[in-house]
Design a protein around this motif. Structure first.
Motif, PDB file in Angstrom:
ATOM      1  N   GLN A  94     -10.713  52.268  20.128  1.00  0.00           N
ATOM      2  CA  GLN A  94      -9.993  52.937  19.337  1.00  0.00           C
ATOM      3  C   GLN A  94      -8.318  53.104  19.671  1.00  0.00           C
ATOM      4  O   GLN A  94      -7.886  52.883  20.770  1.00  0.00           O
ATOM      5  N   CYS A  95      -7.608  52.883  18.549  1.00  0.00           N
ATOM      6  CA  CYS A  95      -6.247  52.166  18.806  1.00  0.00           C
ATOM      7  C   CYS A  95      -5.230  52.949  18.100  1.00  0.00           C
ATOM      8  O   CYS A  95      -5.567  53.065  16.834  1.00  0.00           O
ATOM      9  N   LEU A  96      -4.315  53.293  18.375  1.00  0.00           N
ATOM     10  CA  LEU A  96      -2.998  53.966  17.556  1.00  0.00           C
ATOM     11  C   LEU A  96      -1.641  52.976  17.904  1.00  0.00           C
ATOM     12  O   LEU A  96      -1.610  52.598  19.007  1.00  0.00           O
TER      13      LEU A  96
ATOM     14  N   HIS B 186      -7.955  69.768  21.058  1.00  0.00           N
ATOM     15  CA  HIS B 186      -8.828  70.784  20.363  1.00  0.00           C
ATOM     16  C   HIS B 186      -9.311  71.512  21.593  1.00  0.00           C
ATOM     17  O   HIS B 186     -10.224  72.504  21.334  1.00  0.00           O
ATOM     18  N   HIS B 187      -9.543  71.309  22.795  1.00  0.00           N
ATOM     19  CA  HIS B 187      -9.968  71.988  24.101  1.00  0.00           C
ATOM     20  C   HIS B 187      -8.747  72.502  24.822  1.00  0.00           C
ATOM     21  O   HIS B 187      -8.836  73.152  25.927  1.00  0.00           O
ATOM     22  N   GLY B 188      -7.872  72.717  24.129  1.00  0.00           N
ATOM     23  CA  GLY B 188      -6.463  73.076  24.683  1.00  0.00           C
ATOM     24  C   GLY B 188      -5.691  72.024  25.677  1.00  0.00           C
ATOM     25  O   GLY B 188      -5.796  70.961  25.281  1.00  0.00           O
ATOM     26  N   TRP B 189      -4.769  72.500  26.435  1.00  0.00           N
ATOM     27  CA  TRP B 189      -4.171  71.631  27.325  1.00  0.00           C
ATOM     28  C   TRP B 189      -4.831  70.862  28.171  1.00  0.00           C
ATOM     29  O   TRP B 189      -5.869  71.239  29.094  1.00  0.00           O
ATOM     30  N   ARG B 190      -4.882  69.549  28.256  1.00  0.00           N
ATOM     31  CA  ARG B 190      -5.635  68.612  29.070  1.00  0.00           C
ATOM     32  C   ARG B 190      -4.634  67.577  29.655  1.00  0.00           C
ATOM     33  O   ARG B 190      -3.675  67.053  29.028  1.00  0.00           O
ATOM     34  N   GLN B 191      -4.923  67.328  31.090  1.00  0.00           N
ATOM     35  CA  GLN B 191      -4.343  66.392  31.730  1.00  0.00           C
ATOM     36  C   GLN B 191      -4.779  65.122  31.632  1.00  0.00           C
ATOM     37  O   GLN B 191      -5.900  64.518  31.661  1.00  0.00           O
ATOM     38  N   VAL B 192      -3.697  64.303  31.360  1.00  0.00           N
ATOM     39  CA  VAL B 192      -3.935  62.640  31.243  1.00  0.00           C
ATOM     40  C   VAL B 192      -4.331  61.911  32.745  1.00  0.00           C
ATOM     41  O   VAL B 192      -3.400  62.141  33.380  1.00  0.00           O
ATOM     42  N   THR B 193      -5.323  61.499  32.796  1.00  0.00           N
ATOM     43  CA  THR B 193      -6.153  61.054  34.109  1.00  0.00           C
ATOM     44  C   THR B 193      -6.131  59.572  34.079  1.00  0.00           C
ATOM     45  O   THR B 193      -6.108  58.955  35.103  1.00  0.00           O
ATOM     46  N   TYR B 194      -5.844  58.886  32.869  1.00  0.00           N
ATOM     47  CA  TYR B 194      -5.730  57.245  32.912  1.00  0.00           C
ATOM     48  C   TYR B 194      -5.082  56.977  31.840  1.00  0.00           C
ATOM     49  O   TYR B 194      -5.478  57.324  30.492  1.00  0.00           O
ATOM     50  N   CYS B 195      -4.086  55.801  31.675  1.00  0.00           N
ATOM     51  CA  CYS B 195      -3.685  55.083  30.734  1.00  0.00           C
ATOM     52  C   CYS B 195      -3.810  53.645  30.827  1.00  0.00           C
ATOM     53  O   CYS B 195      -3.878  53.175  31.894  1.00  0.00           O
ATOM     54  N   PHE B 196      -4.091  53.151  29.621  1.00  0.00           N
ATOM     55  CA  PHE B 196      -4.365  51.572  29.702  1.00  0.00           C
ATOM     56  C   PHE B 196      -3.897  51.050  28.220  1.00  0.00           C
ATOM     57  O   PHE B 196      -4.057  51.610  27.464  1.00  0.00           O
ATOM     58  N   PRO B 197      -3.333  49.693  28.446  1.00  0.00           N
ATOM     59  CA  PRO B 197      -3.060  49.066  27.174  1.00  0.00           C
ATOM     60  C   PRO B 197      -4.277  48.738  26.556  1.00  0.00           C
ATOM     61  O   PRO B 197      -5.181  48.090  27.186  1.00  0.00           O
ATOM     62  N   SER B 198      -4.304  48.652  24.980  1.00  0.00           N
ATOM     63  CA  SER B 198      -5.310  48.054  24.320  1.00  0.00           C
ATOM     64  C   SER B 198      -4.721  46.776  23.867  1.00  0.00           C
ATOM     65  O   SER B 198      -3.696  46.247  23.766  1.00  0.00           O
ATOM     66  N   GLN B 199      -5.650  45.988  23.309  1.00  0.00           N
ATOM     67  CA  GLN B 199      -5.259  44.528  22.831  1.00  0.00           C
ATOM     68  C   GLN B 199      -4.796  44.793  21.530  1.00  0.00           C
ATOM     69  O   GLN B 199      -4.864  45.782  20.639  1.00  0.00           O
TER      70      GLN B 199
END
Length: 326
Positions: free
Chosen positions: A25-27, A54-67
């Protein structure tokens, strides 16, 4: 990701992805994400940021680059756009239930869900840098002694800036060698709006220590507030607040990074400058030749929970730029 072909931006809140960890899944990297500090391109979102879901504020726990992947431009009837891969999931309603469906399983006419924002609670007031003004040795004017410099963005300054972006302009006087000798900033107000004229005059005096000259030319349906001050123009430039050509206008970055009340005050000034009633339901619209300003307005209103519709009028047959009406 590495896709750099996005032609527009849409709220990250249109997406109901279960998790950013779904491989594939890519943006596009410039897709804006609503965080607790305001809109941030997805490529700049970091671990620890709070994002609106849609669940309110959520903290980002992991980031990774996609191909690198092929992406498609999705455009809604309301004018929101999104650049995404074919397997990125969006929310739609089927048989009365909200379900997640990959883009490739949608078609023209499908309905997707848009989640409105509830502000950016952690956005902080933006400081402004002072600008020293070197008096010319032959300038005996004492007007500079009255100049005041705002030290941060306030609702009053945001309103003034909104009006200036909406219906302001600069006239530069140059010397023979091309250097700027003087600058006149003009704010155009529709004729008959005496309270708006008075408010802008008062704000200009209280914010900058400058008194506008109010003029109305024969045949014009507007009153112009003229502010002769090279310093004001340079101060706006130094703080990233100066208005470029109308076709390239934007909501200034310091405003977009500010608390909700600052953003709301800016939008109030903008719509006071050049907004107009629209539609049988009592709607309001703002028209601009700048596609980026239209996008900024759309996003900042969505941040505040207001959904918009955007129409684009092609005027190339008349040799004019397209008109974007929000």
């Amino acid at each position: 990701n590495a896709a750099k072909t996005s032609t527009g931006a849409v709220s990250f809140m249109e997406l109901f992805s279960v998790t950013t960890g779904l491989i594939g899944q890519c943006l596009a990297e410039d897709t804006p994400v609503l965080t607790s500090r305001g809109w941030i391109p997805i490529q700049h979102v970091r671990v620890g940021d709070l994002v609106w879901t849609h669940h309110g504020w959520r903290q980002v726990t992991y980031c990774f680059p996609s191909q690198t992947r092929n992406t498609f431009l999705l455009r809604t009837r309301r004018g929101y756009t999104l650049q995404l891969s074919e397997d990125h999931k969006l929310a739609t309603v089927r048989d009365g239930h909200i379900v997640l469906v990959p883009l490739k399983d949608l078609s023209a006419g499908s309905t997707i869900l848009l989640l409105r924002g509830q502000g950016a609670p952690d956005a902080s007031p933006q400081p402004l840098r002072p600008l020293e003004y070197a008096r010319h040795p032959y300038n005996n004017s004492n007007r500079l002694a009255t100049i005041s410099q705002p030290t941060s963005l306030t609702p009053d300054l945001a309103y003034w800036l909104g009006f200036y972006v909406g219906n302001g302009s600069h006239t530069l006087r140059r010397t023979r060698d091309g250097s700027v000798k003087g600058v006149e900033t003009s704010l155009a107000v529709r004729a008959g709006r005496h309270e708006t004229v008075e408010r802008l005059c008062q704000l200009t005096r209280s914010l900058f220590g400058l008194t506008p000259r109010v003029r109305k030319k024969a045949g014009e349906d507007c009153v112009r507030l003229r502010i002769s001050s090279k310093w004001l123009y340079e101060w706006l430039q130094a703080n990233g607040l100066a208005k470029p050509h109308a076709s390239k206008a934007r909501i200034p970055a310091p405003v977009r990074a500010s608390p909700d009340e600052i953003v709301a005050a800016f939008l109030a000034g903008l719509f006071d400058a050049d907004g107009s009633p629209k539609g049988r339901k009592g709607g309001y619209c703002f028209a601009t030749a700048s596609p980026q300003l239209a996008e900024d307005i759309r996003l900042e209103l969505l941040r505040l929970g207001i959904v918009t519709t955007t129409h684009v009028e092609d005027r190339s047959d008349r040799g004019w730029r397209a008109m974007h009406t929000v």
